[in-house]
Design a protein around this motif. Structure first.
Motif, PDB file in Angstrom:
ATOM      1  N   ILE A 460      30.885  17.766 -12.351  1.00  0.00           N
ATOM      2  CA  ILE A 460      30.766  16.492 -13.068  1.00  0.00           C
ATOM      3  C   ILE A 460      32.118  16.234 -13.772  1.00  0.00           C
ATOM      4  CG2 ILE A 460      29.513  15.160 -14.791  1.00  0.00           C
ATOM      5  CD1 ILE A 460      27.783  15.936 -12.422  1.00  0.00           C
ATOM      6  N   ARG A 461      32.745  15.074 -13.431  1.00  0.00           N
ATOM      7  CA  ARG A 461      34.028  14.738 -14.040  1.00  0.00           C
ATOM      8  C   ARG A 461      33.902  13.404 -14.761  1.00  0.00           C
ATOM      9  NH1 ARG A 461      37.831  14.476  -9.660  1.00  0.00           N
ATOM     10  NH2 ARG A 461      38.052  12.205  -9.821  1.00  0.00           N
ATOM     11  N   VAL A 462      34.146  13.414 -16.094  1.00  0.00           N
ATOM     12  CA  VAL A 462      34.031  12.208 -16.918  1.00  0.00           C
ATOM     13  C   VAL A 462      35.439  11.620 -17.119  1.00  0.00           C
ATOM     14  CG1 VAL A 462      33.233  11.233 -19.110  1.00  0.00           C
ATOM     15  CG2 VAL A 462      32.038  13.199 -18.087  1.00  0.00           C
ATOM     16  N   GLU A 463      35.618  10.339 -16.754  1.00  0.00           N
ATOM     17  CA  GLU A 463      36.915   9.680 -16.868  1.00  0.00           C
ATOM     18  C   GLU A 463      36.770   8.402 -17.701  1.00  0.00           C
ATOM     19  OE1 GLU A 463      38.143   8.848 -12.911  1.00  0.00           O
ATOM     20  OE2 GLU A 463      38.589  10.947 -12.398  1.00  0.00           O
ATOM     21  N   ASP A 464      37.934   7.981 -18.324  1.00  0.00           N
ATOM     22  CA  ASP A 464      37.933   6.698 -19.004  1.00  0.00           C
ATOM     23  C   ASP A 464      38.296   5.613 -18.010  1.00  0.00           C
ATOM     24  OD1 ASP A 464      40.642   6.883 -18.560  1.00  0.00           O
ATOM     25  OD2 ASP A 464      41.148   7.348 -20.650  1.00  0.00           O
ATOM     26  N   MET A 465      38.496   4.412 -18.474  1.00  0.00           N
ATOM     27  CA  MET A 465      38.746   3.291 -17.584  1.00  0.00           C
ATOM     28  C   MET A 465      40.103   3.410 -16.893  1.00  0.00           C
ATOM     29  SD  MET A 465      37.169   0.119 -19.798  1.00  0.00           S
ATOM     30  CE  MET A 465      37.431  -1.036 -18.448  1.00  0.00           C
ATOM     31  N   ASN A 466      40.998   4.260 -17.445  1.00  0.00           N
ATOM     32  CA  ASN A 466      42.317   4.484 -16.848  1.00  0.00           C
ATOM     33  C   ASN A 466      42.342   5.748 -15.976  1.00  0.00           C
ATOM     34  OD1 ASN A 466      43.439   2.197 -18.145  1.00  0.00           O
ATOM     35  ND2 ASN A 466      43.630   3.416 -20.055  1.00  0.00           N
ATOM     36  N   GLN A 467      41.148   6.256 -15.639  1.00  0.00           N
ATOM     37  CA  GLN A 467      40.972   7.431 -14.781  1.00  0.00           C
ATOM     38  C   GLN A 467      41.552   8.709 -15.402  1.00  0.00           C
ATOM     39  OE1 GLN A 467      42.468   6.543 -10.846  1.00  0.00           O
ATOM     40  NE2 GLN A 467      40.863   5.024 -10.452  1.00  0.00           N
ATOM     41  N   GLN A 468      41.634   8.715 -16.721  1.00  0.00           N
ATOM     42  CA  GLN A 468      42.027   9.928 -17.422  1.00  0.00           C
ATOM     43  C   GLN A 468      40.791  10.798 -17.628  1.00  0.00           C
ATOM     44  OE1 GLN A 468      45.220  10.781 -18.315  1.00  0.00           O
ATOM     45  NE2 GLN A 468      45.823   8.931 -17.157  1.00  0.00           N
ATOM     46  N   VAL A 469      40.907  12.088 -17.280  1.00  0.00           N
ATOM     47  CA  VAL A 469      39.764  12.994 -17.370  1.00  0.00           C
ATOM     48  C   VAL A 469      39.478  13.300 -18.829  1.00  0.00           C
ATOM     49  CG1 VAL A 469      38.832  15.246 -16.764  1.00  0.00           C
ATOM     50  CG2 VAL A 469      40.283  14.009 -15.130  1.00  0.00           C
ATOM     51  N   LEU A 470      38.263  12.976 -19.268  1.00  0.00           N
ATOM     52  CA  LEU A 470      37.844  13.249 -20.632  1.00  0.00           C
ATOM     53  C   LEU A 470      37.074  14.567 -20.731  1.00  0.00           C
ATOM     54  CD1 LEU A 470      36.565   9.662 -21.581  1.00  0.00           C
ATOM     55  CD2 LEU A 470      38.828  10.664 -21.998  1.00  0.00           C
ATOM     56  N   LYS A 471      36.358  14.895 -19.646  1.00  0.00           N
ATOM     57  CA  LYS A 471      35.515  16.089 -19.692  1.00  0.00           C
ATOM     58  C   LYS A 471      35.181  16.513 -18.260  1.00  0.00           C
ATOM     59  CE  LYS A 471      31.372  17.777 -22.108  1.00  0.00           C
ATOM     60  NZ  LYS A 471      30.225  17.388 -22.957  1.00  0.00           N
ATOM     61  N   SER A 472      34.994  17.817 -18.040  1.00  0.00           N
ATOM     62  CA  SER A 472      34.648  18.321 -16.709  1.00  0.00           C
ATOM     63  C   SER A 472      33.799  19.575 -16.855  1.00  0.00           C
ATOM     64  CB  SER A 472      35.924  18.629 -15.897  1.00  0.00           C
ATOM     65  OG  SER A 472      35.577  19.153 -14.646  1.00  0.00           O
ATOM     66  N   GLU A 473      32.724  19.631 -16.067  1.00  0.00           N
ATOM     67  CA  GLU A 473      31.882  20.835 -16.052  1.00  0.00           C
ATOM     68  C   GLU A 473      31.056  20.871 -14.765  1.00  0.00           C
ATOM     69  OE1 GLU A 473      27.807  20.325 -18.282  1.00  0.00           O
ATOM     70  OE2 GLU A 473      29.422  19.699 -19.663  1.00  0.00           O
ATOM     71  N   GLU A 474      30.535  22.065 -14.429  1.00  0.00           N
ATOM     72  CA  GLU A 474      29.714  22.234 -13.219  1.00  0.00           C
ATOM     73  C   GLU A 474      28.233  22.148 -13.582  1.00  0.00           C
ATOM     74  OE1 GLU A 474      30.816  25.853 -11.285  1.00  0.00           O
ATOM     75  OE2 GLU A 474      32.582  24.942 -10.329  1.00  0.00           O
ATOM     76  N   LEU A 475      27.454  21.662 -12.592  1.00  0.00           N
ATOM     77  CA  LEU A 475      26.029  21.424 -12.852  1.00  0.00           C
ATOM     78  C   LEU A 475      25.234  21.765 -11.600  1.00  0.00           C
ATOM     79  CD1 LEU A 475      23.741  20.151 -14.650  1.00  0.00           C
ATOM     80  CD2 LEU A 475      24.279  17.966 -13.515  1.00  0.00           C
ATOM     81  N   ASP A 476      24.107  22.506 -11.759  1.00  0.00           N
ATOM     82  CA  ASP A 476      23.158  22.726 -10.659  1.00  0.00           C
ATOM     83  C   ASP A 476      22.279  21.488 -10.563  1.00  0.00           C
ATOM     84  OD1 ASP A 476      24.000  25.234  -9.852  1.00  0.00           O
ATOM     85  OD2 ASP A 476      22.791  26.269 -11.349  1.00  0.00           O
ATOM     86  N   LEU A 477      22.550  20.703  -9.539  1.00  0.00           N
ATOM     87  CA  LEU A 477      21.931  19.393  -9.427  1.00  0.00           C
ATOM     88  C   LEU A 477      20.686  19.449  -8.542  1.00  0.00           C
ATOM     89  CD1 LEU A 477      22.276  16.391 -10.191  1.00  0.00           C
ATOM     90  CD2 LEU A 477      23.618  16.113  -8.092  1.00  0.00           C
ATOM     91  N   ASP A 478      19.577  18.914  -9.042  1.00  0.00           N
ATOM     92  CA  ASP A 478      18.337  18.810  -8.265  1.00  0.00           C
ATOM     93  C   ASP A 478      18.439  17.568  -7.382  1.00  0.00           C
ATOM     94  OD1 ASP A 478      15.816  18.660  -7.228  1.00  0.00           O
ATOM     95  OD2 ASP A 478      14.759  18.648  -9.142  1.00  0.00           O
ATOM     96  N   VAL A 479      18.589  17.796  -6.047  1.00  0.00           N
ATOM     97  CA  VAL A 479      18.833  16.664  -5.150  1.00  0.00           C
ATOM     98  C   VAL A 479      17.565  15.889  -4.819  1.00  0.00           C
ATOM     99  CG1 VAL A 479      20.889  17.707  -4.133  1.00  0.00           C
ATOM    100  CG2 VAL A 479      18.640  18.159  -3.108  1.00  0.00           C
ATOM    101  N   THR A 480      16.417  16.349  -5.312  1.00  0.00           N
ATOM    102  CA  THR A 480      15.191  15.573  -5.096  1.00  0.00           C
ATOM    103  C   THR A 480      15.065  14.438  -6.106  1.00  0.00           C
ATOM    104  OG1 THR A 480      13.872  17.022  -6.526  1.00  0.00           O
ATOM    105  CG2 THR A 480      14.032  17.629  -4.190  1.00  0.00           C
ATOM    106  N   GLN A 481      15.994  14.389  -7.083  1.00  0.00           N
ATOM    107  CA  GLN A 481      15.992  13.312  -8.077  1.00  0.00           C
ATOM    108  C   GLN A 481      16.598  12.041  -7.489  1.00  0.00           C
ATOM    109  OE1 GLN A 481      16.697  15.021 -12.411  1.00  0.00           O
ATOM    110  NE2 GLN A 481      18.329  15.705 -11.046  1.00  0.00           N
ATOM    111  N   SER A 482      16.353  10.943  -8.182  1.00  0.00           N
ATOM    112  CA  SER A 482      16.962   9.669  -7.818  1.00  0.00           C
ATOM    113  C   SER A 482      18.263   9.487  -8.599  1.00  0.00           C
ATOM    114  CB  SER A 482      16.005   8.511  -8.123  1.00  0.00           C
ATOM    115  OG  SER A 482      15.777   8.430  -9.527  1.00  0.00           O
ATOM    116  N   VAL A 483      19.028   8.463  -8.230  1.00  0.00           N
ATOM    117  CA  VAL A 483      20.265   8.147  -8.962  1.00  0.00           C
ATOM    118  C   VAL A 483      19.949   7.806 -10.419  1.00  0.00           C
ATOM    119  CG1 VAL A 483      22.196   6.519  -9.100  1.00  0.00           C
ATOM    120  CG2 VAL A 483      21.441   7.400  -6.855  1.00  0.00           C
ATOM    121  N   ARG A 484      18.849   7.147 -10.640  1.00  0.00           N
ATOM    122  CA  ARG A 484      18.444   6.794 -12.009  1.00  0.00           C
ATOM    123  C   ARG A 484      18.227   8.059 -12.843  1.00  0.00           C
ATOM    124  NH1 ARG A 484      16.503   2.013 -13.104  1.00  0.00           N
ATOM    125  NH2 ARG A 484      15.714   1.742 -10.965  1.00  0.00           N
TER     126      ARG A 484
END
Length: 541
Positions: A460-484
């Protein structure tokens, strides 16, 4: 005397029937179609000879008939007779369902649904090569002269399910049929003693069906003297508990050359192998070298030692069916090379063979290539693929199993599977070591998980509107979830409500750049996420 008077009276009736046939020609029955009525004891338009439990028990034989023409008043009331004869049954059966038409020789050819029966110019019925008189309640033969006239061309005769109890009547019939090669007398309770057979022989008979006839071994031995060319014999459902055949010293001393074709009955014996005393004892049958096929289904023999006597007495057997017997073990099979030197096909369907050790003994039969092992309880308890592979792996001599051919690839797969089944076991059987020498050491199969993964580790990479990285971390993502659902999870990481950022998916394998996740209800697994992909969070403030 009373019984003989009945038979003589019956023969007079048969002679009268013969005169009726002549009357047909005299009254001009050419081209007439008669009523189609089932004959006594017959309920179907075609008769089929069939053994009690397995195939190869007989052959299909068409039903044919002869018209009585315009002379029904001359037929005697045969139903009033106590004993039904073969001759009378032929006239009753072949007296219907026919069309009488003339041929070029001034004969009457009667054409039923399945084949012609000829009535000659002299009024004689001439039956076809294949004749079925099954279920016609026949008890006696009848007039031999009439039988001989009717059966000039007959080669195959089915007398199954009749009331014949006397062997004398059987021989009266078949001795009047000079070209007979096949005889089926199944379900006739032949309990009488054999007549005097001195000097009587029928070398043309090659196929004999004696299923469910209560035949004894003593009677069978005498029959084998009468039928010296017998190639196929059916002895099923006779209740045999043992095999009472003589031990053949002749067999152990003669050199046998197996027949080159299944129909051959040639036996070559070295001239120095038969002593003078053996050749003079021709009256005592010590072996039957002509026989190649034996059906021994549904008998009560349980000891393989008894079965071995069959191989010793019939030294050229290539085909043996033992289905539906209570055999549990093959004890004594180490002598299979002596007892069954030419056996190629062995049927053990629905027997009580109890272990793989007994199955493996089938390797000891030097010529065996085809085995039938269906319906055996200990085998039926395991999956079909397992029992088939194990059987193939244990029997390198087998080319056909339960009727299907074993290919090279199937054999190799089965043998490798056998090796793998013992990799984790301490004590390994001899066959395992044989196969390791053949195939080498075999690695266990890789465990393939076909179930789709439900969790993928992504970045997971969090960027501002100028594509500057604000935060980054790894996540075990459940792919059965929806985008919402994903936006709710990422909201905590980004520190913003879901309405204040957009999500993008960056597939690192395709490397086509980020793809915006626009559809809120779409499931994440539909994007084919894999390990190492990135989810980009674009903050809007």
């Amino acid at each position: 005397m009373e019984e003989r008077d009945k038979i003589e009276s019956l023969q007079d009736s048969e002679t009268h029937l013969h005169e009726v046939a002549n009357c047909m020609k005299d009254n001009g029955t050419h081209g007439q179609v008669v009523d189609q009525r089932p004959c006594s004891g017959i309920s179907t338009p075609a008769e089929t000879i069939k053994s009690e439990s397995e195939a190869h028990a007989g052959i299909s034989i068409p039903r044919m008939a002869v018209s009585s023409g315009d002379c029904p008043s001359l037929l005697p009331n045969l139903q009033s007779e106590v004993l039904q004869s073969f001759v009378r049954a032929v006239h009753e059966k072949y007296n219907e369902d026919a069309i009488a038409v003339p041929d070029d020789t001034d004969s009457i050819v009667l054409v039923p649904k399945t084949g012609p029966v000829k009535l000659t110019a002299s009024g004689n019925i001439v039956l076809p090569k294949q004749v079925s008189m099954s279920g016609c309640e026949i008890s006696v033969a009848g007039d031999p002269a009439l039988i001989q006239k009717m059966c000039q061309k007959v080669r195959e005769l089915d007398l199954m399910e009749n009331n014949i109890s006397s062997w004398e009547e059987i021989f009266t019939i078949i001795e009047c049929i000079p070209h007979l090669t096949f005889l089926n007398i199944t379900k006739n309770q032949l309990t009488s003693n054999l007549p005097d057979l001195t000097g009587r022989t029928l070398p043309q008979l090659t196929h004999l069906v004696l299923n469910n006839t209560l035949i004894t071994w003593d009677v069978l031995l005498k029959l084998l003297d009468i039928f010296p060319s017998l190639e196929e014999l059916h002895l099923s459902l006779n209740g045999f508990h043992s095999v009472e055949l003589p031990s053949s010293s002749l067999h152990s001393s003669m050199v046998l050359t197996p027949p080159s074709t299944p129909s051959s009955d040639i036996l070559m014996i070295s001239s120095d192998s038969i002593s003078t005393s053996q050749s003079s004892a021709a009256s005592a049958t010590m072996a039957c070298p002509s026989l190649q096929k034996l059906f021994f289904i549904g008998n009560k023999v349980t000891d393989w030692t008894e079965i071995s006597k069959l191989g010793t007495f019939f030294p050229n057997l290539t085909f043996l069916l033992l289905s539906e017997t209570d055999i549990k073990t093959l004890d004594g099979a180490d002598h299979a090379g002596e007892c069954f030197p030419h056996l190629q096909i062995l049927g053990l369907n629905r027997t009580l063979i109890e272990s793989w050790e007994e199955v493996e003994k089938l390797r000891l039969f030097p010529s065996l290539t085809d085995i039938r092992l269906s319906g055996i309880p200990f085998l039926e308890a395991m999956p079909e693929i397992i029992r088939r592979q194990r059987t193939i792996a244990l029997l390198p001599n087998i080319t056909h199993l339960n009727g299907s051919r074993i290919g090279e690839t199937e054999r190799e797969d089965a043998e490798r599977a056998y090796i793998r089944s013992f990799l984790d076991k301490g004590e390994k059987p001899a066959r395992y070591h044989e196969l390791v020498k053949l195939h080498g050491k075999v690695n266990p199969l890789a465990k393939v998980v076909l179930k789709p993964r439900t969790h993928i580790r992504v970045k997971i990479r969090v960027e501002d509107m100028n594509q500057q990285v604000l935060k980054s971390e790894e996540l075990d993502l459940d792919v059965t979830q929806s985008v919402r659902d994903l936006k709710k999870v990422v909201s905590n990481i980004a520190g913003r409500p879901a309405s204040k950022f957009h999500l993008y998916y960056d597939d690192k394998q395709i490397n086509m750049g980020p793809d915006k996740l626009r559809f809120m209800d779409r499931k994440l697994f539909s994007y084919n996420l894999t390990e190492g992909d990135e989810i980009i969070v674009e903050c809007l403030d």
